[in-house]
Design a protein around this motif. Structure first.
Motif, PDB file in Angstrom:
ATOM      1  N   THR A 152      74.428 -20.010  21.540  1.00 24.68           N
ATOM      2  CA  THR A 152      75.416 -19.355  20.676  1.00 24.68           C
ATOM      3  C   THR A 152      76.491 -18.658  21.507  1.00 24.68           C
ATOM      4  OG1 THR A 152      73.680 -18.969  19.026  1.00 24.68           O
ATOM      5  CG2 THR A 152      75.714 -17.734  18.760  1.00 24.68           C
ATOM      6  N   VAL A 153      76.071 -17.932  22.541  1.00 25.32           N
ATOM      7  CA  VAL A 153      77.029 -17.240  23.408  1.00 25.32           C
ATOM      8  C   VAL A 153      77.946 -18.237  24.102  1.00 25.32           C
ATOM      9  CG1 VAL A 153      77.276 -15.804  25.466  1.00 25.32           C
ATOM     10  CG2 VAL A 153      75.526 -15.246  23.770  1.00 25.32           C
ATOM     11  N   SER A 154      77.380 -19.353  24.560  1.00 30.83           N
ATOM     12  CA  SER A 154      78.168 -20.371  25.238  1.00 30.83           C
ATOM     13  C   SER A 154      79.251 -20.932  24.325  1.00 30.83           C
ATOM     14  CB  SER A 154      77.252 -21.503  25.724  1.00 30.83           C
ATOM     15  OG  SER A 154      77.989 -22.494  26.397  1.00 30.83           O
ATOM     16  N   LEU A 155      78.894 -21.198  23.073  1.00 31.31           N
ATOM     17  CA  LEU A 155      79.881 -21.712  22.107  1.00 31.31           C
ATOM     18  C   LEU A 155      80.959 -20.667  21.824  1.00 31.31           C
ATOM     19  CD1 LEU A 155      77.610 -23.571  19.517  1.00 31.31           C
ATOM     20  CD2 LEU A 155      78.987 -24.574  21.342  1.00 31.31           C
ATOM     21  N   MET A 156      80.557 -19.404  21.723  1.00 29.60           N
ATOM     22  CA  MET A 156      81.519 -18.338  21.428  1.00 29.60           C
ATOM     23  C   MET A 156      82.552 -18.181  22.536  1.00 29.60           C
ATOM     24  SD  MET A 156      79.387 -15.209  19.667  1.00 29.60           S
ATOM     25  CE  MET A 156      80.849 -14.196  19.557  1.00 29.60           C
ATOM     26  N   ILE A 157      82.086 -17.993  23.765  1.00 24.99           N
ATOM     27  CA  ILE A 157      83.045 -17.731  24.840  1.00 24.99           C
ATOM     28  C   ILE A 157      83.766 -19.014  25.254  1.00 24.99           C
ATOM     29  CG2 ILE A 157      81.807 -15.699  25.630  1.00 24.99           C
ATOM     30  CD1 ILE A 157      80.678 -17.292  27.918  1.00 24.99           C
ATOM     31  N   ALA A 181      81.628 -29.500  26.241  1.00 23.47           N
ATOM     32  CA  ALA A 181      83.019 -29.135  26.544  1.00 23.47           C
ATOM     33  C   ALA A 181      83.219 -27.630  26.439  1.00 23.47           C
ATOM     34  CB  ALA A 181      83.968 -29.860  25.587  1.00 23.47           C
ATOM     35  N   PHE A 182      82.628 -27.021  25.413  1.00 29.39           N
ATOM     36  CA  PHE A 182      82.727 -25.574  25.244  1.00 29.39           C
ATOM     37  C   PHE A 182      82.041 -24.866  26.407  1.00 29.39           C
ATOM     38  CE2 PHE A 182      84.193 -26.745  21.219  1.00 29.39           C
ATOM     39  CZ  PHE A 182      84.626 -25.643  20.504  1.00 29.39           C
ATOM     40  N   GLY A 183      80.928 -25.436  26.874  1.00 30.40           N
ATOM     41  CA  GLY A 183      80.232 -24.853  28.012  1.00 30.40           C
ATOM     42  C   GLY A 183      81.075 -24.883  29.271  1.00 30.40           C
ATOM     43  N   LEU A 184      81.813 -25.960  29.471  1.00 34.84           N
ATOM     44  CA  LEU A 184      82.690 -26.066  30.640  1.00 34.84           C
ATOM     45  C   LEU A 184      83.821 -25.040  30.562  1.00 34.84           C
ATOM     46  CD1 LEU A 184      82.889 -29.957  31.004  1.00 34.84           C
ATOM     47  CD2 LEU A 184      81.544 -28.364  32.383  1.00 34.84           C
ATOM     48  N   ALA A 185      84.385 -24.869  29.359  1.00 35.58           N
ATOM     49  CA  ALA A 185      85.443 -23.860  29.173  1.00 35.58           C
ATOM     50  C   ALA A 185      84.880 -22.453  29.329  1.00 35.58           C
ATOM     51  CB  ALA A 185      86.086 -24.016  27.795  1.00 35.58           C
ATOM     52  N   ALA A 186      83.652 -22.249  28.832  1.00 38.82           N
ATOM     53  CA  ALA A 186      83.013 -20.935  28.912  1.00 38.82           C
ATOM     54  C   ALA A 186      82.755 -20.526  30.359  1.00 38.82           C
ATOM     55  CB  ALA A 186      81.693 -20.948  28.139  1.00 38.82           C
ATOM     56  N   SER A 187      82.344 -21.480  31.169  1.00 36.37           N
ATOM     57  CA  SER A 187      81.950 -21.164  32.538  1.00 36.37           C
ATOM     58  C   SER A 187      83.130 -21.044  33.493  1.00 36.37           C
ATOM     59  CB  SER A 187      80.988 -22.229  33.063  1.00 36.37           C
ATOM     60  OG  SER A 187      81.644 -23.489  33.129  1.00 36.37           O
ATOM     61  N   SER A 188      84.294 -21.575  33.102  1.00 40.63           N
ATOM     62  CA  SER A 188      85.423 -21.605  34.034  1.00 40.63           C
ATOM     63  C   SER A 188      86.622 -20.801  33.558  1.00 40.63           C
ATOM     64  CB  SER A 188      85.840 -23.055  34.290  1.00 40.63           C
ATOM     65  OG  SER A 188      86.194 -23.708  33.068  1.00 40.63           O
ATOM     66  N   LEU A 189      87.148 -21.102  32.370  1.00 40.36           N
ATOM     67  CA  LEU A 189      88.410 -20.502  31.928  1.00 40.36           C
ATOM     68  C   LEU A 189      88.248 -19.134  31.275  1.00 40.36           C
ATOM     69  CD1 LEU A 189      90.165 -23.689  30.465  1.00 40.36           C
ATOM     70  CD2 LEU A 189      90.605 -22.568  32.660  1.00 40.36           C
ATOM     71  N   PHE A 190      87.206 -18.967  30.447  1.00 42.48           N
ATOM     72  CA  PHE A 190      87.061 -17.701  29.721  1.00 42.48           C
ATOM     73  C   PHE A 190      86.945 -16.492  30.656  1.00 42.48           C
ATOM     74  CE2 PHE A 190      84.282 -14.401  27.947  1.00 42.48           C
ATOM     75  CZ  PHE A 190      85.075 -13.968  26.897  1.00 42.48           C
ATOM     76  N   PRO A 191      86.058 -16.518  31.664  1.00 39.35           N
ATOM     77  CA  PRO A 191      85.978 -15.346  32.547  1.00 39.35           C
ATOM     78  C   PRO A 191      87.297 -15.073  33.268  1.00 39.35           C
ATOM     79  CG  PRO A 191      84.050 -16.739  32.824  1.00 39.35           C
ATOM     80  CD  PRO A 191      85.025 -17.519  32.003  1.00 39.35           C
ATOM     81  N   CYS A 192      87.981 -16.128  33.677  1.00 41.66           N
ATOM     82  CA  CYS A 192      89.252 -15.969  34.382  1.00 41.66           C
ATOM     83  C   CYS A 192      90.297 -15.306  33.492  1.00 41.66           C
ATOM     84  CB  CYS A 192      89.744 -17.336  34.855  1.00 41.66           C
ATOM     85  SG  CYS A 192      91.265 -17.275  35.802  1.00 41.66           S
ATOM     86  N   LEU A 193      90.357 -15.742  32.220  1.00 42.54           N
ATOM     87  CA  LEU A 193      91.314 -15.148  31.275  1.00 42.54           C
ATOM     88  C   LEU A 193      90.973 -13.687  31.004  1.00 42.54           C
ATOM     89  CD1 LEU A 193      91.646 -18.096  28.715  1.00 42.54           C
ATOM     90  CD2 LEU A 193      93.363 -17.348  30.368  1.00 42.54           C
ATOM     91  N   MET A 194      89.694 -13.402  30.804  1.00 48.31           N
ATOM     92  CA  MET A 194      89.272 -12.031  30.531  1.00 48.31           C
ATOM     93  C   MET A 194      89.587 -11.104  31.711  1.00 48.31           C
ATOM     94  SD  MET A 194      87.982 -11.514  27.517  1.00 48.31           S
ATOM     95  CE  MET A 194      86.931 -10.085  27.690  1.00 48.31           C
ATOM     96  N   MET A 195      89.265 -11.563  32.923  1.00 44.72           N
ATOM     97  CA  MET A 195      89.538 -10.731  34.095  1.00 44.72           C
ATOM     98  C   MET A 195      91.041 -10.613  34.335  1.00 44.72           C
ATOM     99  SD  MET A 195      86.464 -11.842  36.736  1.00 44.72           S
ATOM    100  CE  MET A 195      86.775 -13.599  36.655  1.00 44.72           C
ATOM    101  N   GLY A 196      91.783 -11.661  34.004  1.00 44.62           N
ATOM    102  CA  GLY A 196      93.223 -11.622  34.177  1.00 44.62           C
ATOM    103  C   GLY A 196      93.896 -10.618  33.273  1.00 44.62           C
ATOM    104  N   ILE A 197      93.348 -10.412  32.083  1.00 44.00           N
ATOM    105  CA  ILE A 197      93.940  -9.484  31.113  1.00 44.00           C
ATOM    106  C   ILE A 197      93.395  -8.068  31.279  1.00 44.00           C
ATOM    107  CG2 ILE A 197      94.095  -8.927  28.642  1.00 44.00           C
ATOM    108  CD1 ILE A 197      94.034 -11.969  28.118  1.00 44.00           C
ATOM    109  N   PHE A 198      92.091  -7.935  31.502  1.00 44.81           N
ATOM    110  CA  PHE A 198      91.455  -6.616  31.416  1.00 44.81           C
ATOM    111  C   PHE A 198      91.049  -6.008  32.757  1.00 44.81           C
ATOM    112  CE2 PHE A 198      90.732  -8.616  27.260  1.00 44.81           C
ATOM    113  CZ  PHE A 198      91.313  -7.657  26.446  1.00 44.81           C
ATOM    114  N   SER A 199      91.301  -6.723  33.855  1.00 44.49           N
ATOM    115  CA  SER A 199      90.994  -6.152  35.165  1.00 44.49           C
ATOM    116  C   SER A 199      92.246  -6.154  36.033  1.00 44.49           C
ATOM    117  CB  SER A 199      89.880  -6.943  35.858  1.00 44.49           C
ATOM    118  OG  SER A 199      89.713  -6.493  37.189  1.00 44.49           O
TER     119      SER A 199
END
Length: 604
Positions: free
Chosen positions: A252-257, A482-500
């Motif tokens: 569920t978390v993988s699909l969400m992020i 596909a969602f897992g690939l986006a979750a593991s690569s792009l989502f953390p980068c976007l989050m850190m790019g905006i909030f860190s």
């Protein structure tokens, strides 16, 4: 009117509508090709986002998976819907305010590195191409049945249709086409659901039909379904969980992020004039998405019950499901079964030679159930039903009017084609704009960039079509990867790019590569290298059933995301700090300022 003729008419009319809109709204500039000129009304953009979002996985495959998985299938509903909320609240407004309409552009500027942008392009291509495989799988299922051709031929036809309106129309054509496709797909999903809910419960709302009494009994539809599936050796519908509870949570978390990191949905928020409109269209999209997603559990349960009561007459009467005459005779099977057998997605094998169809869980470990099976002379389940056919076959199983069946065909195709087009546009922008124009060929003319984007789309269609002929799983399962690939690569980068403010380029690049790398390694170990059959390397993990803490490859994206974050912060602490101007830029992007149009949102 005969079913095949009606199907040709309805599907033909919708295709003519899509192609006509694409020609009318064809892109004449890169701005119109990539972001529709930034002039789409928020409500229309919300509708187009809904169509973009509700892919073949949502329309064709999700209810089939829930029908098969029962309660555990709810993870797709929770993951995908929750992920959209995450995207709309945490990422989209900030990215829209930043003013860069592709994910690699944002990554390159935020992390002050063309190398970071290049890695983002690779991550985007990995996720988007895998996602399109799922769409082409759905296209093949729909076309094969309703045109009476093989699954392979269906995929080739779908490739041609996507090419025609995606390549020529660009984002402007795709946006207005997707508005029409949303109308078609939502009618196609809800109309038969209302009919079937009335048939089985007397309640016209499938959302409420789940808890309503099954016609002719004093028990609810879900209770009736529980009795039916357990009598036939399956797990209890209302309590089944896929694997462990940990796997279900991680899935569920993988699909969400993963949802929040999908580039083809993010770019939608650049097709409206202002930041305020981006927030508004996100809200509208959620309303349009909710109509289908709240209907799906009802569709799933009713499809499963209808299938069992068609194959075993004792399901309705409440008699003995093991009685010799309870299983229907193959030669007198309903016409819908014959039509689906042509596609190869429904198969019958008479294992005990009695000429009747036995459909049950022959993998059951329950001794009492197995004793009944042996006493009845059953030698194994004789019906193979591809999960992806459940929604499309549902109105046929329920013997609804031909126009409803034809409408469902058009809706399934609309769902698959609309998302495929959006993904192709994201791939096109990544290759032509982020790679060629921004990195390798800065002097490339607007006309040349437009041509490069169209060539990239055409090549992507061919690759996705080829892989769609041998997909790594069911449509929704492939999309989950596909969602897992986006979750593991792009989502953390976007989050850190905006909030860190402190995350630097070295940390971002290392995190993306680590997250994507470990996820692809785990997925390829189970599914084969680039999903090519016979190339899996499970021996490294100890054999076929080896999973890391019981986590399936479809759910591994969340683990990859944790690795991404951990590696990024570890590398960040060992390398040079972020330049002061970048830190100030990040802080400025996070300030929740009004609704003025953001300069540069159309810049290339």
């Amino acid at each position: 009117m005969e079913l095949q003729t009606m199907t040709y008419l309805v599907v033909g009319f919708t295709f003519a509508l899509y192609i006509g809109i694409a020609i009318w709204a064809r892109a004449g500039s890169t701005s119109e090709f990539y972001v529709a000129g930034g002039s789409v009304h928020p409500v229309l953009n919300g509708m187009a986002t809904g169509a973009d979002w509700m892919s073949a996985a949502s329309f064709i495959s999700m209810a089939g998976l829930i029908a098969n998985m029962g309660y555990g299938g709810g993870l797709f509903l929770m993951g995908w819907t929750g992920g959209y909320v995450l995207l709309a609240m945490l990422l989209a407004p900030y990215l829209r305010k930043f003013g860069k309409f592709t994910v690699p552009q944002f990554v390159g500027d935020r992390f002050y590195s063309k190398g970071a942008s290049l890695v983002a392009v690779l991550c985007l291509l990995a996720a988007s191409l895998t996602y399109i495989i799922g769409q082409m799988t759905g296209v093949g299922v729909a076309f094969s049945r309703f045109l009476g051709v093989s699954n392979t031929t269906g995929i080739f036809i779908g490739m041609g249709i996507v090419f025609m309106y995606a390549v020529f129309g660009g984002m402007k054509g795709i946006t207005y086409t997707q508005v029409a496709q949303y109308c078609v797909l939502i009618l196609a999903y809800t109309v038969p659901a209302v009919f079937i809910s009335m048939q089985l419960t007397g309640n016209p709302l499938p959302q409420l039909g789940l808890g309503s009494d099954f016609v002719g009994s004093d028990m609810s539809l879900l209770t009736k379904l529980d009795h039916v599936v357990t009598d036939l050796g399956f797990g209890k519908y209302t309590t089944m969980v896929p694997g462990s509870k940990l796997n279900m949570f991680v899935y569920t978390v993988s699909l969400m992020i993963g949802t929040a990191g999908l580039p083809h949905v993010i770019v939608r928020f650049f097709t409206v004039p202002k930041v305020k409109d981006a927030r508004s269209s996100a809200g509208w999209a959620l309303v349009f998405i909710a109509i289908l997603y709240t209907t799906a559990p009802g569709v799933a349960a009713m499809a499963r019950l209808n299938l069992h009561k068609t194959v075993n007459t004792a399901v309705v009467s409440g008699g003995d499901v093991f009685a010799p005459d309870a299983s229907i005779v193959y030669e007198t099977r309903p016409d819908w079964m014959s039509r689906w057998e042509v596609t190869g997605l429904l198969k019958f094998t008479d294992k005990n030679g009695d000429g009747r169809i036995q459909y049950y869980n022959d993998k059951s470990k329950d001794p009492a159930f197995l004793a009944k099976v042996e006493a009845a002379g059953w030698k194994g389940s004789e019906l193979s039903v591809n999960r992806d056919i459940m929604v499309l076959a549902n109105p046929e199983i329920a013997m609804l009017p031909n126009w409803v069946i034809a409408l469902v065909a058009a809706g399934g195709l609309a769902a698959a084609l609309s998302t495929a087009a959006g993904l192709l546009l994201a791939i096109s922008a990544a290759i032509s704009h982020d790679l060629l124009k921004s990195m390798w060929m800065p002097d490339l003319s607007e006309k040349g960039e437009l041509m490069a984007g169209k060539i990239a789309m055409a090549c992507s269609i061919m690759v996705a079509g080829y892989l769609g002929l041998n997909p790594p799983g069911f449509a929704a399962g492939t999309v989950a990867i596909a969602f897992g690939l986006a979750a593991s690569s792009l989502f953390p980068c976007l989050m850190m790019g905006i909030f860190s403010k402190t995350m630097n380029k070295e940390g971002a690049i290392a995190g993306m590569l680590a997250g994507l790398g470990i996820t692809m390694f785990y997925v390829f170990a189970h599914k084969g290298i680039f999903f090519i059959k016979g190339t899996s390397f499970l021996g490294l993990f100890g054999g076929k059933s080896s999973f890391f803490f019981g986590i399936s490859p479809n759910a591994f994206g969340a683990i990859g995301a944790v690795v991404n974050f951990a590696v990024a912060f570890a590398v960040k602490n060992m390398t040079a700090p972020v330049p002061e101007n970048i830190a100030k830029m990040v802080e400025d992007v996070r300030i929740p300022r009004g609704s003025k149009a953001v300069d540069g949102s159309h810049a290339h």
